[in-house]
Design a protein around this motif. Structure first.
Motif, PDB file in Angstrom:
ATOM      1  N   HIS A 267       0.837  -1.201   0.000  1.00 40.36           N
ATOM      2  CA  HIS A 267       0.000   0.000   0.000  1.00 40.36           C
ATOM      3  C   HIS A 267       0.873   1.252   0.000  1.00 40.36           C
ATOM      4  N   ARG A 268       0.580   2.178  -0.888  1.00 43.13           N
ATOM      5  CA  ARG A 268       1.375   3.396  -0.996  1.00 43.13           C
ATOM      6  C   ARG A 268       1.004   4.396   0.100  1.00 43.13           C
ATOM      7  N   ALA A 269       1.970   5.250   0.435  1.00 43.25           N
ATOM      8  CA  ALA A 269       1.813   6.204   1.534  1.00 43.25           C
ATOM      9  C   ALA A 269       0.994   7.420   1.106  1.00 43.25           C
ATOM     10  N   GLN A 270       0.544   8.174   2.104  1.00 46.76           N
ATOM     11  CA  GLN A 270      -0.243   9.385   1.889  1.00 46.76           C
ATOM     12  C   GLN A 270       0.675  10.608   1.923  1.00 46.76           C
ATOM     13  N   LYS A 271       0.601  11.455   0.895  1.00 46.25           N
ATOM     14  CA  LYS A 271       1.421  12.665   0.855  1.00 46.25           C
ATOM     15  C   LYS A 271       0.843  13.740   1.777  1.00 46.25           C
ATOM     16  N   SER A 272       1.740  14.566   2.318  1.00 43.82           N
ATOM     17  CA  SER A 272       1.304  15.661   3.195  1.00 43.82           C
ATOM     18  C   SER A 272       1.258  16.993   2.469  1.00 43.82           C
ATOM     19  N   GLY A 273       1.868  17.064   1.284  1.00 42.83           N
ATOM     20  CA  GLY A 273       1.943  18.327   0.555  1.00 42.83           C
ATOM     21  C   GLY A 273       3.299  18.984   0.663  1.00 42.83           C
ATOM     22  N   LYS A 274       4.154  18.498   1.565  1.00 42.85           N
ATOM     23  CA  LYS A 274       5.514  19.024   1.698  1.00 42.85           C
ATOM     24  C   LYS A 274       6.465  18.232   0.790  1.00 42.85           C
ATOM     25  N   PRO A 275       7.679  18.755   0.534  1.00 41.36           N
ATOM     26  CA  PRO A 275       8.635  18.028  -0.311  1.00 41.36           C
ATOM     27  C   PRO A 275       8.930  16.637   0.259  1.00 41.36           C
ATOM     28  N   VAL A 276       9.005  15.662  -0.617  1.00 39.78           N
ATOM     29  CA  VAL A 276       9.248  14.285  -0.161  1.00 39.78           C
ATOM     30  C   VAL A 276      10.726  13.949  -0.119  1.00 39.78           C
ATOM     31  N   ALA A 277      11.567  14.774  -0.754  1.00 39.96           N
ATOM     32  CA  ALA A 277      13.008  14.539  -0.737  1.00 39.96           C
ATOM     33  C   ALA A 277      13.700  15.691  -0.026  1.00 39.96           C
TER      34      ALA A 277
ATOM     35  N   SER B 277      10.585  12.690   5.987  1.00 39.41           N
ATOM     36  CA  SER B 277       9.434  12.009   6.595  1.00 39.41           C
ATOM     37  C   SER B 277       8.229  12.933   6.725  1.00 39.41           C
ATOM     38  N   SER B 278       8.449  14.249   6.845  1.00 38.91           N
ATOM     39  CA  SER B 278       7.321  15.183   6.947  1.00 38.91           C
ATOM     40  C   SER B 278       6.617  15.371   5.610  1.00 38.91           C
ATOM     41  N   GLY B 279       7.171  14.791   4.543  1.00 36.39           N
ATOM     42  CA  GLY B 279       6.498  14.835   3.255  1.00 36.39           C
ATOM     43  C   GLY B 279       5.327  13.871   3.179  1.00 36.39           C
ATOM     44  N   PHE B 280       5.148  13.074   4.230  1.00 36.85           N
ATOM     45  CA  PHE B 280       4.056  12.099   4.275  1.00 36.85           C
ATOM     46  C   PHE B 280       3.317  12.236   5.594  1.00 36.85           C
ATOM     47  N   THR B 281       2.079  11.789   5.581  1.00 36.84           N
ATOM     48  CA  THR B 281       1.257  11.888   6.785  1.00 36.84           C
ATOM     49  C   THR B 281       0.526  10.579   7.017  1.00 36.84           C
TER      50      THR B 281
ATOM     51  N   GLY C  80       9.606   4.072  10.871  1.00 37.26           N
ATOM     52  CA  GLY C  80       9.907   5.151  11.802  1.00 37.26           C
ATOM     53  C   GLY C  80      11.157   5.927  11.444  1.00 37.26           C
ATOM     54  N   SER C  81      12.086   6.037  12.405  1.00 34.35           N
ATOM     55  CA  SER C  81      13.280   6.850  12.199  1.00 34.35           C
ATOM     56  C   SER C  81      14.203   6.291  11.118  1.00 34.35           C
ATOM     57  N   ALA C  82      14.048   5.023  10.786  1.00 34.12           N
ATOM     58  CA  ALA C  82      14.882   4.425   9.733  1.00 34.12           C
ATOM     59  C   ALA C  82      14.412   4.820   8.340  1.00 34.12           C
ATOM     60  N   PHE C  83      13.204   5.374   8.241  1.00 31.41           N
ATOM     61  CA  PHE C  83      12.670   5.756   6.937  1.00 31.41           C
ATOM     62  C   PHE C  83      13.540   6.823   6.282  1.00 31.41           C
ATOM     63  N   GLY C  84      13.840   6.636   5.015  1.00 31.76           N
ATOM     64  CA  GLY C  84      14.587   7.621   4.255  1.00 31.76           C
ATOM     65  C   GLY C  84      16.082   7.575   4.430  1.00 31.76           C
ATOM     66  N   THR C  85      16.585   6.686   5.286  1.00 32.46           N
ATOM     67  CA  THR C  85      18.025   6.615   5.524  1.00 32.46           C
ATOM     68  C   THR C  85      18.693   5.659   4.542  1.00 32.46           C
ATOM     69  N   ILE C  86      19.954   5.931   4.240  1.00 32.72           N
ATOM     70  CA  ILE C  86      20.767   5.071   3.385  1.00 32.72           C
ATOM     71  C   ILE C  86      21.803   4.378   4.257  1.00 32.72           C
ATOM     72  N   SER C  87      21.835   3.069   4.200  1.00 27.38           N
ATOM     73  CA  SER C  87      22.705   2.310   5.104  1.00 27.38           C
ATOM     74  C   SER C  87      23.793   1.503   4.399  1.00 27.38           C
ATOM     75  N   SER C  88      23.869   1.603   3.068  1.00 32.82           N
ATOM     76  CA  SER C  88      24.870   0.802   2.361  1.00 32.82           C
ATOM     77  C   SER C  88      25.198   1.433   1.018  1.00 32.82           C
ATOM     78  N   THR C  89      26.247   0.933   0.410  1.00 33.70           N
ATOM     79  CA  THR C  89      26.618   1.345  -0.937  1.00 33.70           C
ATOM     80  C   THR C  89      26.265   0.226  -1.905  1.00 33.70           C
ATOM     81  N   SER C  90      26.239   0.561  -3.188  1.00 33.35           N
ATOM     82  CA  SER C  90      25.870  -0.432  -4.201  1.00 33.35           C
ATOM     83  C   SER C  90      27.049  -0.845  -5.070  1.00 33.35           C
ATOM     84  N   ASN C  91      28.253  -0.406  -4.713  1.00 32.72           N
ATOM     85  CA  ASN C  91      29.427  -0.784  -5.495  1.00 32.72           C
ATOM     86  C   ASN C  91      30.600  -1.104  -4.576  1.00 32.72           C
TER      87      ASN C  91
END
Length: 346
Positions: free
Chosen positions: A219-229, A245-249, A322-333
């Protein structure tokens, strides 16, 4: 839970079309540009075919007039069948459109290269889901009865992609010491540079769409109207969070629901934001040293990720983490890798 395959499944097929123009610039150069597209029909995928229906006082479902988590089974089209039961069918489609351009230099004066650029878009109806390749279990996100609402950027889409590959052979040096002339001549240097856009991300929220009884991770998230990135340099976004994270509600309440837990689908789109771009440079240097007769020694050094540039993996796209949303934890190369080889030929 039931898993079934449609008896009317047919073989997928792809229609391809292109228009290409070439122009020779002098003896050694070729400029090429063109439009390349394709359309794939009857693509395989799966549907949770027993998604609960929405009820209302004017349109009751099996006597239910409200939509709650507790009455999901009462609102199912097929009584006694799990709402997460899967039906595999060839009902989906995808398409690809691109502008492709390249410049080719044929070998002359020891140099040849090919530089190419692609500006493209790939769309389908099952990207953004958490399905699997096995048994074609790719699903549409959100409403399972309407795959067109999930039509959006493919998970592997790259808007921009540039590639440069070249080979250069050092010429003979007519001046200087004999040792210097021998040391500098006849080296073969090759390299390939790749730079491309990041891949699309679909933000999912496990708390959305609960009144339908289907898998919550589709299920896709609900936008809040603020920038998502977030903004700033890539380094700062990796450190402080790539997504906002404030880009979603909170997921919206379902019509005729009775509590805040009775949620409907979110309104964010498929592939609404892109992950980090990727770039890489590889190269090789080699030379053959002639010995007596037909024998020789060939030395080769290969360097992968010459600039030791980290390419970051996509961020966590699950709003419910939660707080892990939007974080980058690894590289791809991999980091820079150098390997050397010595070969004796006779």
């Amino acid at each position: 839970m039931i898993e079934a395959v449609s008896p009317r499944a047919i073989d997928p097929y792809t229609e391809e079309y292109n228009l290409n123009l070439q122009y020779a610039l002098g003896r050694d150069y070729l400029i090429e540009t063109g439009y390349v597209g394709s359309r794939s029909l009857h693509v395989a995928g799966s549907t949770m075919f027993n998604q609960a229906q929405l009820a209302s006082p004017s349109h009751p479902v099996n006597g239910a007039t409200t939509n709650t988590v507790n009455n999901v089974t009462q609102r199912l089209p097929l009584a006694g069948v799990s709402p997460v039961s899967l039906f595999n069918d060839t009902r989906y489609m995808s398409n690809y459109n691109s502008l492709q351009a390249s410049v080719t230099k044929r070998m002359s004066h020891g140099l040849q290269f090919l530089g190419s650029y692609t500006w493209s878009k790939n769309l389908d109806e099952t990207s953004g889901s958490n399905g699997a390749e096995f048994y074609e279990l790719w699903l549409s996100t959100n409403d399972q009865t309407n795959p067109r609402q999930a039509y959006g950027l493919s998970d592997f889409d790259r808007t921009h992609r540039g590639v440069l590959s070249l080979t250069y052979r050092t010429p003979s040096v007519p001046w200087g010491w004999w040792v210097a002339r021998k040391a500098l001549a006849d080296w073969e240097i090759s390299g390939i540079l790749v730079a491309e856009s990041g891949t699309p991300l679909t933000i999912v929220d496990n708390s959305a769409g609960q009144v339908y009884g289907t898998y919550p991770f589709e299920h896709r998230a609900q936008k809040s109207g603020k920038p998502v990135a977030t903004s700033g340099s890539l380094f700062s976004r990796v450190i402080n969070g790539y997504l906002n994270s404030s880009g979603f509600t909170s997921a919206p309440e379902a019509a005729f629901g009775t509590s805040a837990a009775d949620t409907d689908f979110g309104n964010s789109g498929v592939g609404m934001v892109r992950g980090p771009g990727q770039r890489n440079v590889d190269m090789a240097v080699e030379r053959a040293f002639a010995l007596e007769g037909a024998s020789s020694i060939r030395m080769r050094a290969e360097l992968f990720n010459v600039t030791n540039t980290p390419n970051f993996a996509n961020p966590n796209r699950r709003l419910s983490t939660g707080s892990a949303f939007g974080t980058i934890s690894s590289t791809s190369n991999n980091p820079r890798i150098i390997q050397v080889a010595l070969k004796y030929q006779f």
